[in-house]
Design a protein around this motif. Structure first.
Motif, PDB file in Angstrom:
ATOM      1  N   VAL A  12     -35.560   6.237   9.530  1.00  0.00           N
ATOM      2  CA  VAL A  12     -36.896   7.059   9.223  1.00  0.00           C
ATOM      3  C   VAL A  12     -37.807   6.474   8.467  1.00  0.00           C
ATOM      4  CG1 VAL A  12     -37.689   9.193   8.731  1.00  0.00           C
ATOM      5  CG2 VAL A  12     -35.264   9.206   9.836  1.00  0.00           C
ATOM      6  N   GLY A  13     -38.657   5.934   9.083  1.00  0.00           N
ATOM      7  CA  GLY A  13     -39.869   5.259   8.294  1.00  0.00           C
ATOM      8  C   GLY A  13     -39.860   3.555   8.091  1.00  0.00           C
ATOM      9  N   GLY A  14     -40.873   3.027   8.714  1.00  0.00           N
ATOM     10  CA  GLY A  14     -41.044   1.696   8.925  1.00  0.00           C
ATOM     11  C   GLY A  14     -41.711   0.927   7.832  1.00  0.00           C
ATOM     12  N   GLY A  15     -41.530   1.417   6.279  1.00  0.00           N
ATOM     13  CA  GLY A  15     -42.310   0.878   5.364  1.00  0.00           C
ATOM     14  C   GLY A  15     -41.501  -0.099   4.683  1.00  0.00           C
ATOM     15  N   THR A  16     -41.932  -0.501   3.509  1.00  0.00           N
ATOM     16  CA  THR A  16     -41.290  -1.599   2.776  1.00  0.00           C
ATOM     17  C   THR A  16     -39.995  -1.703   2.993  1.00  0.00           C
ATOM     18  OG1 THR A  16     -43.003  -1.609   1.218  1.00  0.00           O
ATOM     19  CG2 THR A  16     -40.961  -2.767   0.570  1.00  0.00           C
ATOM     20  N   ALA A  17     -39.089  -0.642   2.897  1.00  0.00           N
ATOM     21  CA  ALA A  17     -37.515  -0.663   3.090  1.00  0.00           C
ATOM     22  C   ALA A  17     -36.901  -0.487   4.573  1.00  0.00           C
ATOM     23  CB  ALA A  17     -37.034   0.302   2.170  1.00  0.00           C
ATOM     24  N   GLU A 261     -25.216   6.985  11.597  1.00  0.00           N
ATOM     25  CA  GLU A 261     -25.896   7.089  10.139  1.00  0.00           C
ATOM     26  C   GLU A 261     -27.548   7.294  10.392  1.00  0.00           C
ATOM     27  OE1 GLU A 261     -24.589   5.521   6.402  1.00  0.00           O
ATOM     28  OE2 GLU A 261     -23.068   4.440   7.544  1.00  0.00           O
ATOM     29  N   THR A 262     -27.943   8.363   9.534  1.00  0.00           N
ATOM     30  CA  THR A 262     -29.433   8.283   9.604  1.00  0.00           C
ATOM     31  C   THR A 262     -29.683   7.834   8.112  1.00  0.00           C
ATOM     32  OG1 THR A 262     -29.444  10.259  10.970  1.00  0.00           O
ATOM     33  CG2 THR A 262     -31.461  10.122   9.521  1.00  0.00           C
ATOM     34  N   ILE A 263     -30.694   7.106   8.249  1.00  0.00           N
ATOM     35  CA  ILE A 263     -31.173   6.517   6.538  1.00  0.00           C
ATOM     36  C   ILE A 263     -32.519   6.658   6.491  1.00  0.00           C
ATOM     37  CG2 ILE A 263     -31.505   4.489   5.412  1.00  0.00           C
ATOM     38  CD1 ILE A 263     -29.583   3.078   7.260  1.00  0.00           C
ATOM     39  N   VAL A 264     -33.106   7.627   5.563  1.00  0.00           N
ATOM     40  CA  VAL A 264     -34.410   8.078   5.325  1.00  0.00           C
ATOM     41  C   VAL A 264     -35.039   7.086   4.379  1.00  0.00           C
ATOM     42  CG1 VAL A 264     -35.899   9.796   4.323  1.00  0.00           C
ATOM     43  CG2 VAL A 264     -33.801  10.429   5.662  1.00  0.00           C
ATOM     44  N   SER A 265     -36.077   6.470   4.821  1.00  0.00           N
ATOM     45  CA  SER A 265     -36.860   5.472   4.060  1.00  0.00           C
ATOM     46  C   SER A 265     -38.396   5.785   4.351  1.00  0.00           C
ATOM     47  CB  SER A 265     -36.673   3.827   4.745  1.00  0.00           C
ATOM     48  OG  SER A 265     -35.276   3.795   4.386  1.00  0.00           O
ATOM     49  N   ALA A 266     -38.879   6.890   4.065  1.00  0.00           N
ATOM     50  CA  ALA A 266     -40.179   7.421   3.891  1.00  0.00           C
ATOM     51  C   ALA A 266     -40.714   7.266   2.751  1.00  0.00           C
ATOM     52  CB  ALA A 266     -40.132   9.021   4.667  1.00  0.00           C
ATOM     53  N   GLY A 267     -40.341   6.791   1.632  1.00  0.00           N
ATOM     54  CA  GLY A 267     -41.268   6.853   0.242  1.00  0.00           C
ATOM     55  C   GLY A 267     -40.859   8.044  -0.767  1.00  0.00           C
ATOM     56  N   ALA A 268     -41.307   7.619  -1.685  1.00  0.00           N
ATOM     57  CA  ALA A 268     -40.913   8.462  -2.774  1.00  0.00           C
ATOM     58  C   ALA A 268     -41.614  10.002  -2.682  1.00  0.00           C
ATOM     59  CB  ALA A 268     -41.151   7.870  -4.302  1.00  0.00           C
ATOM     60  N   LEU A 269     -42.558  10.174  -1.874  1.00  0.00           N
ATOM     61  CA  LEU A 269     -43.112  11.571  -1.742  1.00  0.00           C
ATOM     62  C   LEU A 269     -42.633  12.296  -0.470  1.00  0.00           C
ATOM     63  CD1 LEU A 269     -46.867  10.854  -2.938  1.00  0.00           C
ATOM     64  CD2 LEU A 269     -44.695  11.207  -4.239  1.00  0.00           C
ATOM     65  N   HIS A 270     -42.453  11.436   0.754  1.00  0.00           N
ATOM     66  CA  HIS A 270     -42.159  11.973   1.819  1.00  0.00           C
ATOM     67  C   HIS A 270     -40.629  12.121   1.993  1.00  0.00           C
ATOM     68  CE1 HIS A 270     -46.496  11.075   3.089  1.00  0.00           C
ATOM     69  NE2 HIS A 270     -46.006  12.173   3.175  1.00  0.00           N
ATOM     70  N   SER A 271     -39.709  11.059   1.528  1.00  0.00           N
ATOM     71  CA  SER A 271     -38.224  11.021   1.657  1.00  0.00           C
ATOM     72  C   SER A 271     -37.572  12.535   1.270  1.00  0.00           C
ATOM     73  CB  SER A 271     -37.518   9.927   0.864  1.00  0.00           C
ATOM     74  OG  SER A 271     -37.908   8.888   2.004  1.00  0.00           O
ATOM     75  N   PRO A 272     -37.729  13.000  -0.228  1.00  0.00           N
ATOM     76  CA  PRO A 272     -37.426  14.185  -0.623  1.00  0.00           C
ATOM     77  C   PRO A 272     -37.892  15.214   0.248  1.00  0.00           C
ATOM     78  CG  PRO A 272     -38.990  13.283  -2.141  1.00  0.00           C
ATOM     79  CD  PRO A 272     -38.919  12.239  -1.252  1.00  0.00           C
ATOM     80  N   ALA A 273     -39.168  15.358   0.751  1.00  0.00           N
ATOM     81  CA  ALA A 273     -39.716  16.396   1.543  1.00  0.00           C
ATOM     82  C   ALA A 273     -38.896  16.459   2.914  1.00  0.00           C
ATOM     83  CB  ALA A 273     -41.035  16.026   1.775  1.00  0.00           C
ATOM     84  N   ILE A 274     -38.515  15.547   3.568  1.00  0.00           N
ATOM     85  CA  ILE A 274     -37.666  15.310   4.590  1.00  0.00           C
ATOM     86  C   ILE A 274     -36.269  15.861   4.390  1.00  0.00           C
ATOM     87  CG2 ILE A 274     -36.459  13.987   6.311  1.00  0.00           C
ATOM     88  CD1 ILE A 274     -38.939  11.986   6.038  1.00  0.00           C
ATOM     89  N   LEU A 275     -35.690  15.648   3.356  1.00  0.00           N
ATOM     90  CA  LEU A 275     -34.565  16.372   2.764  1.00  0.00           C
ATOM     91  C   LEU A 275     -34.567  17.692   2.486  1.00  0.00           C
ATOM     92  CD1 LEU A 275     -33.574  13.285   2.607  1.00  0.00           C
ATOM     93  CD2 LEU A 275     -32.212  13.875   0.451  1.00  0.00           C
ATOM     94  N   GLN A 276     -35.627  18.308   1.895  1.00  0.00           N
ATOM     95  CA  GLN A 276     -35.967  19.735   1.510  1.00  0.00           C
ATOM     96  C   GLN A 276     -35.728  20.436   2.812  1.00  0.00           C
ATOM     97  OE1 GLN A 276     -38.966  19.801  -1.379  1.00  0.00           O
ATOM     98  NE2 GLN A 276     -37.844  18.507  -2.950  1.00  0.00           N
ATOM     99  N   ARG A 277     -36.680  19.957   3.713  1.00  0.00           N
ATOM    100  CA  ARG A 277     -36.719  20.707   5.095  1.00  0.00           C
ATOM    101  C   ARG A 277     -35.433  20.843   5.906  1.00  0.00           C
ATOM    102  NH1 ARG A 277     -41.319  17.140   5.774  1.00  0.00           N
ATOM    103  NH2 ARG A 277     -43.237  18.194   4.781  1.00  0.00           N
ATOM    104  N   ALA A 278     -34.504  19.666   5.580  1.00  0.00           N
ATOM    105  CA  ALA A 278     -33.340  19.985   6.317  1.00  0.00           C
ATOM    106  C   ALA A 278     -32.149  20.775   5.595  1.00  0.00           C
ATOM    107  CB  ALA A 278     -32.645  18.433   6.368  1.00  0.00           C
ATOM    108  N   GLY A 279     -32.557  21.151   4.387  1.00  0.00           N
ATOM    109  CA  GLY A 279     -31.671  22.106   3.346  1.00  0.00           C
ATOM    110  C   GLY A 279     -31.065  21.594   2.637  1.00  0.00           C
ATOM    111  N   ILE A 280     -31.429  20.363   2.140  1.00  0.00           N
ATOM    112  CA  ILE A 280     -30.921  19.290   0.877  1.00  0.00           C
ATOM    113  C   ILE A 280     -31.804  19.409  -0.264  1.00  0.00           C
ATOM    114  CG2 ILE A 280     -29.943  17.254   0.391  1.00  0.00           C
ATOM    115  CD1 ILE A 280     -29.923  16.590   3.548  1.00  0.00           C
ATOM    116  N   GLY A 281     -31.449  20.029  -1.161  1.00  0.00           N
ATOM    117  CA  GLY A 281     -32.319  20.173  -2.443  1.00  0.00           C
ATOM    118  C   GLY A 281     -32.077  21.594  -3.255  1.00  0.00           C
ATOM    119  N   PRO A 282     -32.938  21.855  -4.190  1.00  0.00           N
ATOM    120  CA  PRO A 282     -32.869  22.930  -5.045  1.00  0.00           C
ATOM    121  C   PRO A 282     -32.473  24.254  -4.208  1.00  0.00           C
ATOM    122  CG  PRO A 282     -34.949  22.121  -5.132  1.00  0.00           C
ATOM    123  CD  PRO A 282     -34.285  21.292  -4.402  1.00  0.00           C
TER     124      PRO A 282
END
Length: 573
Positions: A12-17, A261-282
């Motif tokens: 998920v994300g065709g950025g640097t990583a 396997e799903t690998i999230v590589s959307a960057g430091a601002l969007h990767s945590p947002a993707i996880l949070q929307r999936a129910g992974i977070g505080p």
């Protein structure tokens, strides 16, 4: 009805990583890999001139290349008065190659202690000795060989010799020497304070992003690799506490990619947002938004870091400017130094000399010395405010919320003022003035006929009589008090750095690597999200601490090392 596609890995994300992951995971031909990028593709034979350009700011301010609606708060927001949050643009790449397609191309590893510090704090396997082979694997250093440098990687690394520098850069180097800095030749092999020619991921005066270096034509022709540009992941697909794929909006309609396997590589601002929307977070935050919690991980979105920066600029004499007929590169020399403040670390500061500050006529005649905190103490956070994937997350960097960072930027400003006061800089630079990266400067950075005409008129006046230049610099170009007044008034200096500190697009740390007993950790040392199966994160967000470096090369290294770990773990299954 959505079409359904099967693969072993979806990225998920065709950025640097993401580009590194796609290339390496598909390399042995055993795994079916799909790379999903929300922005457009940049195939090797069709890369736009503005992206290849050694001067990156034209592409950076093109709204097509970034997340246009992203707004962030840089300075701390009072908890009792959230209405004082000042939102600013923060350019995050939205095209293949991500930041490596838009950044300044500084190929900086940081120091060995950065990675030893990671290992000491729970990132087992990420010490300097263990990450060095992956720095070497990624690079093809055309200047240096030996045990510290790679010779066959996809990313060329070089330095521009001082004979080719504009006089402003040479004067800055002389000023460094006059101020007591040691001359170094290899910033990625000599890990001490000093000044050096900047290492860049660039060859023949052209950028080499990870999209260019890792996704060449032969890689793209692999039958087991698919690249989906202009495709936005709308959600992670869950089965209990397992991620089994992603849902994607494409130009041909919605699709579901089912993956081992799903690998999230959307960057430091969007990767945590993707996880949070999936129910992974505080958990409390997610439940308040009506999101079912599948993993209560308090660290998702926390630990946000950057390199807070500040600058002093000056009008450059005509014969000291970057010649239009010579080269496009605008940063040639940089320095590491230690602040010497309480809580400071060795080489906790960085400094660059910019021989050009904009594509337009005014930018061509204004140079700048910019310094940033290499090892900030302040932390921020990323938190979604809606389950809707089209709504950008709340981003608060909290710059200088730790007073030790205030003190270090004040030290940096005083050093910049001393450098401009050296004979070397006085010979080439006139009327230094404090500068801030304001919204007005961003607006001028957009290429347009209107901006060219306005800056052409102002540039003509700035090259006129000294009294007129001084008046224009103090009342039109800058919004701030003169340098000499700030140097004489500590309260004025502190107010300036607190209000005007800006970022350098090095966001990191929001899904950090750590040990299972660390409540702030999000992923284990191989990128697997704790408490969830089938999901990894691989990008700058996993950095426990931002290295004393531009984040591009360390992010490439992270992707290289994680690919090796992923493939090794898959072989054992």
């Amino acid at each position: 009805m959505s079409r359904i596609v099967q693969c072993d890995f979806v990225i998920v994300g065709g950025g640097t990583a993401g580009c590194v992951l796609a290339s390496r995971l598909s390399e042995n031909g055993r795994h079916r890999v799909i790379l999903v990028e929300s922005g457009r593709d940049t195939p090797p034979d069709r890369v736009e001139p503005a992206i290849l350009d050694s001067y990156p700011r034209v592409a950076y301010f093109n709204v097509r290349n970034v997340w246009a609606d992203l707004r962030v708060s840089l300075q701390p927001v009072p908890h009792n008065d959230p209405g004082k949050r000042q939102l600013r643009r923060y350019e995050q790449a939205r095209l293949m190659g991500g930041g490596s397609s838009l950044n300044d191309m500084q190929a900086n590893r940081g120091t060995p202690d950065d990675y030893d510090d990671w290992a000491r704090n729970g990132a087992t396997g990420w010490s300097w000795e263990e990450v060095l082979p992956f720095f070497r694997k990624a690079e093809r250093d055309v200047d240096f060989d030996g045990p510290l440098h790679g010779q066959s990687g996809p990313i060329p690394i070089r330095r521009i010799h001082s004979d080719c520098w504009p006089e402003f850069a040479r004067a800055a180097a002389r000023a460094f020497s006059e101020t007591g800095f040691k001359a170094l030749q290899d910033q990625n092999g000599e890990f001490e304070d000093g000044y050096f020619p900047v290492a860049i991921n660039n060859i023949y005066d052209r950028r080499v992003s990870t999209a260019i270096g890792y996704l060449g034509n032969s890689v793209r022709q692999r039958p087991n690799l698919e690249i989906w540009p202009n495709a936005t992941v709308t959600r992670l697909v869950t089965e209990g506490a397992r991620i089994v794929g992603v849902e994607v909006e494409t130009g041909q309609g919605p699709a579901r990619i089912m993956a081992g396997e799903t690998i999230v590589s959307a960057g430091a601002l969007h990767s945590p947002a993707i996880l949070q929307r999936a129910g992974i977070g505080p958990a409390r935050t997610l439940r308040a938004l009506g999101i079912e919690v599948i993993a209560d991980r308090a660290g998702v979105g926390r630990n946000l870091q950057e390199h807070p920066a500040i600058s002093i600029s000056a009008h450059i004499n005509h014969d000291a400017r970057l010649a239009r007929t010579n080269q496009r590169r605008h940063i040639h020399v940089a320095a590491r130094y230690s602040s010497g403040t309480a809580g400071g670390l060795p080489s906790d500061m960085y400094l660059v000399a910019m021989s050009k500050t904009g594509w337009h006529p005014v930018g061509e005649q204004i140079g700048s010395l910019m310094t940033w905190i290499n090892k900030a103490h302040s932390r921020g956070f990323v938190a979604i405010e809606s389950p809707d994937p089209s709504v950008e997350p709340r981003v608060e960097f909290g710059f200088l919320s730790d007073y030790r960072d205030v003190e270090r930027l004040k030290v940096g400003m005083r050093l910049l003022a001393r450098l401009y006061d050296t004979p070397a800089m006085k010979a080439v630079a006139n009327d230094p003035f404090p500068t801030s990266y304001s919204e007005r400067i961003r607006d001028l950075g957009i290429v347009s006929h209107k901006n060219y005409v306005l800056t052409r008129i102002l540039a003509t006046a700035l090259d006129g009589p000294a009294w007129l230049r001084r008046t224009l610099l103090r009342h039109v170009v800058t919004e701030d008090d003169p340098v000499e007044r700030m140097m004489a008034d500590d309260e004025l200096l502190e107010a300036f750095v607190r209000e005007k500190a800006h970022g350098v697009w090095h966001a990191s740390g929001t899904c950090k690597i750590g040990s299972a007993d660390d409540p702030e950790a999000v992923v284990d040392p191989s990128g697997r999200v704790m408490g969830v199966d089938g999901l990894r994160v691989c990008d700058a967000s996993v950095m426990p601490f931002t290295p004393r470096a531009n984040t591009n090369l360390p992010t490439i290294m992270i992707a290289e090392r994680m690919c090796a770990l992923i493939l090794q773990q898959n072989e054992k299954r």
